[in-house]
Write an enzyme that holds these catalytic residues in place. Structure first.
Site, mmCIF file in Angstrom:
data_model
loop_
_atom_site.group_PDB
_atom_site.id
_atom_site.type_symbol
_atom_site.label_atom_id
_atom_site.label_comp_id
_atom_site.label_asym_id
_atom_site.label_seq_id
_atom_site.Cartn_x
_atom_site.Cartn_y
_atom_site.Cartn_z
ATOM 1 N N ILE A 80 -28.159 -36.614 -14.607
ATOM 2 C CA ILE A 80 -28.238 -37.403 -13.535
ATOM 3 C C ILE A 80 -27.570 -36.711 -12.322
ATOM 4 C CG2 ILE A 80 -28.735 -39.231 -12.037
ATOM 5 C CD1 ILE A 80 -30.189 -39.092 -14.648
ATOM 6 N N LYS A 81 -28.290 -35.924 -11.262
ATOM 7 C CA LYS A 81 -27.618 -35.204 -10.210
ATOM 8 C C LYS A 81 -27.089 -36.262 -9.097
ATOM 9 C CE LYS A 81 -28.613 -30.847 -9.008
ATOM 10 N NZ LYS A 81 -29.302 -29.779 -8.824
ATOM 11 N N ILE A 82 -26.024 -36.054 -8.704
ATOM 12 C CA ILE A 82 -25.435 -36.930 -7.718
ATOM 13 C C ILE A 82 -24.812 -36.214 -6.628
ATOM 14 C CG2 ILE A 82 -23.873 -38.716 -7.173
ATOM 15 C CD1 ILE A 82 -24.203 -40.061 -9.740
#
Length: 439
Positions: free
Chosen positions: A209-211
């Site tokens: 999950i890219k943050i």
């Protein structure tokens, strides 16, 4: 990567039947996400979306398990990159059909990154999404919900292709990254909830999950990691923010309460070429011979210093205590590796940044260049004193590294927001053109 020499390179094409075999019902979060790959896919045809690659590159390979003589798929420099130097080559692109990734996997690609701009281009320029989109809207989905289902299907399908690599490396590689909405870049809690939701609906072990590494989202990174969710931290442009990202990862691991940390992993995406794009403009304005001579050197110098920081932070008593619980290092990932200035070498942001426990994610241009004429050798720390000298020389000329990081972060977030909004507008127009939405 101490264990690299012990790992044989998996043959993803040989594992294709296994990779595409339905596992369990939890895989299909959404009905439209059902996998319908044809096992007789002509793998040569899967190259069609990589139309920019010249025929002389090593990507023009036998896209099947064996060639006519039954020998293994052709090796490329990408295999050497991983096996000899411990750097994982990833592909910075994703579109349908996802089976277009197969020749890239066979050539040594070990993961995929995506972002709102990539999906904007993929969905708005292709008819491959029309059938699923039509069904989603007809069943009452709003435009943004439909967007996420399109994205989730691509991510799930790509995760399945890379799962053999993930399994063989015991969760060390083979990841596919999907980014939370860029509209949440200043929303700590909203980012946490979005990350949890995406992790739940994608439901694949090898999804990142890219943050974004914005000030507001650094606390989100800690919380998401603490929840046992693996994260790709994106849009890192400065050493100070990179150190905050590392601390968020370590804090999250410690706060997780997990006795086994081996399945909670992370990469820190440190952007490269955009740094030169901004600083080169400033150097040209300064105009002195010293300034002009430093063009094209800032990004790689800062990246080399980031690697030094990585080595310092992932050592010592604090880190060793986490290692005892199975923790894996948060690998540095070099992002924005395509060359913007045609006067520079087309491998400028790949070749000087090779080192163990790192990832290089490359779009078509950089990938084809490195496969065609890249050289594999450890370069990231080959001249640390020179990197520090360049960094300091730029400061003496008036380059404010803090401003550079902040400015590039603003531009990066704004660019992704525009791509996201543009895509939603395109989908609304597509829905209207299909006469699926009444006004």
């Amino acid at each position: 990567m101490a264990s690299v020499s012990k790992l044989s390179t998996p043959n993803p094409v040989a594992s294709l039947s296994e990779a595409l075999r339905p596992r369990d019902s939890r895989f299909l979060t959404f009905k439209p996400s059902s996998i319908a790959f044809n096992h007789k896919t002509n793998l040569f045809a899967s190259l069609r979306s990589i139309h920019s690659l010249p025929l002389k590159t090593s990507l023009r390979i036998k896209c099947s398990q064996t060639d006519g003589n039954g020998s293994p798929a052709k090796r490329t420099v990408l295999h050497d990159l991983y096996e000899k130097e411990g750097q994982s080559p990833w592909y910075d692109n994703l579109c349908r059909p996802v089976t277009d990734l197969l020749p890239l996997i066979a050539s040594g690609v070990r993961g995929v990154t995506s972002n709102p701009a990539i999906f904007q281009k993929a969905i708005s320029s292709s008819n491959a999404y029309n059938d699923q989109f039509r069904e989603l809207v007809q069943t009452g989905k709003d435009i943004e919900s439909a967007y996420w289902e399109l994205v989730v299907k691509d991510i799930q399908d790509a995760c399945r292709l890379f799962e053999p690599i993930y399994d063989q490396t015991d969760g060390g590689d083979g990841y596919v990254s999907v980014e939370v909405s860029p509209r949440l870049a200043d929303d700590t809690e909203g980012t946490i909830e979005a990350a949890k939701w995406l992790h739940k609906v994608v439901d694949r072990p090898n999804v990142y999950i890219k943050i974004p590494a914005t000030e507001a989202c650094v606390p989100s990174i800690k919380e998401v990691i603490a929840n046992g969710i693996s994260v790709n931290v994106t849009l890192i442009f400065s050493l100070a923010r990179y150190e905050a990202v590392i601390d968020a990862y370590l804090d999250g691991l410690e706060a997780s309460g997990l006795n086994d940390l081996s399945r909670v992993t992370s990469v820190a995406s440190f952007f490269v070429s955009r740094v030169d794009t901004l600083i080169d403009k400033a150097l040209e304005k300064i105009g002195t011979p010293v300034a002009l001579n430093l063009r094209g050197k800032a990004a790689v110098a800062q990246a080399a210093l980031a690697y030094q920081l990585y080595q310092r932070k992932f050592s010592g008593p604090r880190w060793e205590a986490l290692v005892k619980k199975g923790a894996k290092k948060q690998r540095l990932l070099w992002a924005s590796t395509s060359v913007k200035n045609p006067a520079y070498s087309d491998t400028l942001y790949v070749a000087p940044l090779i080192g163990p426990d790192t990832v290089s994610t490359m779009p078509d241009q950089a990938l084809q260049a490195f496969i065609d004429h890249g050289t594999v050798s450890r370069t990231i720390d080959s001249n640390a004193s020179e990197a520090e000298g360049i960094y300091n020389a730029l400061q003496k000329l008036g380059i404010d590294w803090s401003f550079v990081g902040s400015q590039l972060e603003l531009e990066g977030v704004d660019s992704f927001k525009k791509s996201f909004d543009s895509l939603l507008d395109s989908l609304q127009e597509k829905a209207n053109s299909l006469k699926l939405v009444s006004h």
